[in-house]
Write an enzyme that holds these catalytic residues in place. Structure first.
Site, PDB file in Angstrom:
ATOM      1  N   ASP A 100       0.508   5.841   5.505  1.00 46.08           N
ATOM      2  CA  ASP A 100       1.846   6.350   5.189  1.00 46.08           C
ATOM      3  C   ASP A 100       1.835   7.063   3.837  1.00 46.08           C
ATOM      4  OD1 ASP A 100       2.734   5.116   7.471  1.00 46.08           O
ATOM      5  OD2 ASP A 100       3.413   3.307   6.424  1.00 46.08           O
TER       6      ASP A 100
HETATM    7  N1  URA Z   1       0.407   0.036   8.201  1.00 48.36           N
HETATM    8  C1  URA Z   1       1.489   0.574   7.601  1.00 48.36           C
HETATM    9  O1  URA Z   1       2.585   0.082   7.734  1.00 48.36           O
HETATM   10  N2  URA Z   1       1.316   1.645   6.833  1.00 48.36           N
HETATM   11  C2  URA Z   1       0.114   2.233   6.634  1.00 48.36           C
HETATM   12  O2  URA Z   1       0.033   3.216   5.898  1.00 48.36           O
HETATM   13  C3  URA Z   1      -1.002   1.659   7.244  1.00 48.36           C
HETATM   14  C4  URA Z   1      -0.836   0.560   8.035  1.00 48.36           C
END
Ligand code: URA
Length: 230
Positions: A100
């Site tokens: 993310d």
């Molecule tokens: N899980 C998440 O919630 N975000 C990420 O960036 C990776 C795994």
């Protein structure tokens, strides 16, 4: 692109090695000897030879990036900078899976689709390990729920390992083998808890290199590539 950059990326050594190679007069561009490292070339159109041998510019490349917050795991985005902006390379790189925008840490980038598929397919059961700071204390019922497989709205997660690293800071380590959208955040949400900070620290046997500051990257070694490809 400059010819020295192209030759360095095609495996003819460092920029300095390439400069010497050019000076020695063995590099030709469409039949003309080229000695200047600054010569511009088009890798899709020009015929470049070293010692009469055509330079083939299709090799696969593999990078480890310590992804900073604020970057989207994509090759283009209308609003935000993207992770491929951080890497100075002429290949068509893409990220292996996604972190993310506010997640940091280990992200692989490559131009090798098969390698990426191998690492991201949940069927291959490759561990992805994250460090997270949670807004509340984690208890045994959370650990058990992760182990049993958290049920989200759209799917049931495979069994995941949740460990408390520092109870005072609500710092935990989570190991999952899938990589669904916002998966770790949603797993905690399903327990009524919120992830305040998330960083990936390991994929399979590969740990984030502690020498890489946020935003820095390096090529993987062949041992690392082989270890991930098994
Ligand atoms: N899980 C998440 O919630 N975000 C990420 O960036 C990776 C795994």
């Amino acid at each position: 692109m400059r010819i020295d950059k192209l030759l360095a990326h095609a495996g003819y050594g460092t920029r300095n090695d390439v400069k010497k190679l050019l000076k020695s007069g063995v590099v030709t561009l469409n039949g003309q000897i080229i000695k200047s490292a600054k010569q511009q070339v088009d890798e899709n159109k020009d015929l470049i030879k070293v010692d009469q041998e055509e330079v083939v510019f299709t090799q696969n490349v593999y990078y480890m990036l310590n992804k900073p917050q604020g970057y989207v795991s994509a090759t283009t985005d209308l609003l935000h900078p993207v992770v491929t902006d951080l890497i100075d390379d002429v290949h068509e790189l893409f990220p292996v899976g996604r972190l993310d925008i506010d997640t940091e840490g280990l992200l692989l980038l490559t131009n090798d689709g098969q390698f990426a598929h191998h690492l991201t397919s949940p069927r291959h059961h490759i561990d992805k390990i994250y460090e997270a700071i949670i807004d509340q204390e984690i208890d045994d019922s959370d650990i058990n729920a992760f182990k049993e497989g958290i049920e989200l709205e759209d799917f049931t997660c495979q069994s995941a390992d949740l460990k408390v690293i520092d109870a005072d800071k609500n710092l935990v380590q989570v190991t999952i083998q899938e990589g669904k959208y916002h998966q770790v955040k949603r797993m905690f949400q399903s327990r009524g808890k919120e992830v305040l900070y998330l960083r990936r620290i390991q994929i399979g046997p590969l740990k984030l290199d502690s020498n890489l500051a946020s935003g820095e990257y390096r090529l993987l070694t062949s041992t690392e590539i082989n270890g991930l490809s098994k």
